[in-house]
Design an enzyme around this catalytic site. Structure first.
Site, PDB file in Angstrom:
ATOM      1  N   CYS A 287       0.699  -1.165  -0.111  1.00  0.00           N
ATOM      2  CA  CYS A 287       0.002   0.073  -0.097  1.00  0.00           C
ATOM      3  C   CYS A 287       0.976   1.150   0.049  1.00  0.00           C
ATOM      4  CB  CYS A 287      -0.740   0.030   1.242  1.00  0.00           C
ATOM      5  SG  CYS A 287      -1.981  -1.537   1.438  1.00  0.00           S
TER       6      CYS A 287
ATOM      7  N   ARG B 103     -13.154  -1.266  -1.334  1.00  0.00           N
ATOM      8  CA  ARG B 103     -12.051  -0.646  -2.081  1.00  0.00           C
ATOM      9  C   ARG B 103     -10.817  -1.297  -1.719  1.00  0.00           C
ATOM     10  NH1 ARG B 103      -9.745   0.699  -5.279  1.00  0.00           N
ATOM     11  NH2 ARG B 103      -8.777   2.421  -6.192  1.00  0.00           N
TER      12      ARG B 103
ATOM     13  N   CYS C  47      -8.234  -2.716  -4.745  1.00  0.00           N
ATOM     14  CA  CYS C  47      -7.038  -2.462  -4.575  1.00  0.00           C
ATOM     15  C   CYS C  47      -5.981  -3.491  -4.626  1.00  0.00           C
ATOM     16  CB  CYS C  47      -6.771  -1.504  -3.403  1.00  0.00           C
ATOM     17  SG  CYS C  47      -5.897   0.009  -3.886  1.00  0.00           S
TER      18      CYS C  47
END
Lengths: 104, 284, 156
Positions: free
Chosen positions: B194, B241, B245
């Site tokens: 991330c 989400r 991702c």
């Protein structure tokens, strides 16, 4: 629940900005249904009238080039506190929608 | 692991190996928050802390696209849905009670650590627990639609309140550490963490898009997305989400409301300490 | 060829009666009751302009401004806002030069009622100039901006 919504904002010149959000597929007639392979027939709003106390002051013309669930905004010079703004639309199949709101 | 260490050290954050994964203190977490927020405030000098709740729209690199969002916000497409959300929230249960009778924490404090179960409570889980406690069916689709609308309705009542997630308990600190490691660990065939995108490369381009800053992630959720509205499913929770991702870096997504995404949500919510709630969000 | 009376029932009679009585509907500015099909089906900008305004002539004007993204987030939903300080506005049209049917949407106004703004969310098939036309005081003015349309990158 009505599916056409309106927002009225007083603008810098003292008139009113009127924004209308309608729920409508606005199909072009070119898109194919993924399951059947058939073309989804054209279905879009054509005209949208803006009226103040029942008197039409503007008409928006739409076509399939306008987005799904269309937003149309315009400003009108003549609406004042206490007036009622009403918006009515008609699509290519003759279906209609309408919304009205009092001007604050 | 080496890159994780060097990047973490570069940011001055506490470095943890697997063996010390549980030993992180409240002071160290506070230091992490200061470092994380400080990194972005330095990287984007014109962007105030509270602006990060607007996501990628607040970044200077997004200036050529910002008008999309500004104009959409003249009359956000989610507004008619928020009316529906209020009706769904107000509808009474069969036993006469309703969502207003649920035992919920203030929206700006989720996820909440529960010492008795050593677990994190998300708002999604608390709503479903409330439904079950009142003899109602829990909501199965926890990522979209009705659940997202209920969350949007509840959270929006706390708009403006600063994020204030509690991490004082030792068990909470362990959950924090799981989330932090998830955030900084490489994953997927593209081998990105991330942080690789949303810290190191925040504001840079990826394919046709601009990467958002990690700071602010989730504060505005649920999100109403133009892209998702094209397929008739415009609403998404933060776990929806996260799944998308992870798929984008070619990693198998984890389950919504599972331990990985709860920990990640907890970490991100803590990094957002002080940012004001602004729910829901309109995004592309 | 479809012709349809859009003003229905009592609103139609009442509207025209009230407005005509008040002298607000000048004979040269009666709002068309039909949808301008020829403009919407025109395959070129010039043909669309001729169908809607009667002519493709337009002059650039700094009194017509446009708010639109430099790059669209999604070609299916591109927000466009036209603003003008010109007096006596009769009509505003938004045209996407490179769309297969360039005429996207328009607004026609009764005399004296225009407030100088028209906005819409439109579809764009590709990067294109978005050309906005305002008819005011009998003349047509224009402003334009290119809007880039790309396929999105990373949204999950």
């Amino acid at each position: 629940m009505a599916s056409t919504k309106m927002k009225i904002k007083k603008n810098k010149t003292g008139g009113r900005d009127v924004m209308v959000l309608a729920k409508h597929p606005m199909e072009t007639g070119l898109r194919k249904d993924k399951k059947t392979g058939e073309k989804i027939p054209a279905h879009y709003i054509e005209t949208m009238d803006f009226a103040v106390n029942g008197a039409v002051v503007a008409q928006a013309n739409l076509g399939a080039g306008v987005s799904k669930n269309p937003l149309i905004g315009m400003s009108m010079a003549g609406a004042k506190s206490g007036d009622t703004i009403s918006v009515s639309w008609t699509d290519n199949k003759g279906e209609t929608g309408t919304v009205e709101k009092a001007v604050k | 692991m080496k890159k994780l260490v060097s990047l973490a050290v570069g940011m001055g954050m506490a470095v943890l190996t697997a063996s010390t994964a549980q030993a992180i203190s409240e002071a160290e977490i506070n230091n992490d928050i200061a470092e994380f927020q400080g990194f972005f405030l330095k990287r984007f000098p014109g962007v105030a802390l509270e602006d990060y709740v607007d996501g990628v729209n607040s970044l200077p690199q997004y200036a050529h696209r910002r008008a999309n969002w500004e104009l959409m916000m003249d009359f956000p497409p989610y507004e008619p849905e928020m009316e529906k959300a209020e009706e769904e929230w107000s509808a009474p249960f069969a036993n006469g009670k309703g969502f207003n009778d649920c035992d919920l924490a203030p929206a700006n404090t989720y996820p909440v650590y529960d010492g008795a179960s050593n677990d994190l409570h998300t708002l999604v889980a608390d709503l479903n627990a409330c439904l079950e406690a009142n003899g109602e069916q829990p909501i199965k689709n926890v990522k979209r639609g009705r659940m997202a609308r209920l969350i949007a309705h509840y959270k929006s009542q706390f708009n403006g309140k600063p994020m204030a997630v509690d991490f004082s308990a030792a068990g909470a600190q362990t959950w924090y550490e799981k989330g932090r490691q998830f955030y900084w660990a490489k994953r997927g065939q593209l081998n990105f963490s991330c942080a690789d995108c949303h810290v190191t490369n925040a504001g840079n381009s990826i394919r046709g898009d601009i990467l958002s800053a990690g700071l602010g992630h989730g504060v505005g959720f649920p999100v109403y997305r133009t892209k998702w509205s094209m397929s008739g499913k415009p609403w998404g929770t933060v776990h929806r989400r996260y799944g998308g991702c992870n798929k984008q870096v070619r990693a198998s997504p984890f389950s919504a409301q599972g331990p990985e995404y709860k920990a990640l949500e907890y970490y991100e919510a803590i990094m957002n300490t002080g940012l004001p709630l602004k729910v829901p969000s309109q995004r592309q | 060829m479809k012709r349809r009376i859009f003003l229905k029932g009592s609103m139609a009679a009442g509207a025209i009666a009230v407005v005509a009585g008040a002298g607000l509907l000048a004979p040269t500015r009666v709002l068309a009751a039909t949808w301008p099909e020829a403009a919407f089906t025109a395959k070129s900008e010039a043909d669309a302009l001729k169908a809607f305004f009667g002519s493709a002539d337009a002059q650039d004007s700094g009194d017509v401004t446009l708010k639109a993204p430099l790059q669209a987030e999604n070609g299916a939903v591109v927000p466009i806002k036209v603003m003008t300080s010109l007096a006596d506005v009769e009509a505003i049209a938004i045209i996407v030069a490179k769309n297969p049917s360039p005429f996207a949407t328009s607004l026609q106004m009764a005399a004296g009622s225009a407030g100088g703004m028209f906005s819409a969310r439109i579809k764009m098939g590709q990067t294109s100039p978005v050309n906005c036309y305002v008819k005011a005081g009998g003349k047509v003015y224009k402003t334009s901006q290119e809007v880039k349309v790309t396929v999105g990158g990373c949204g999950g």
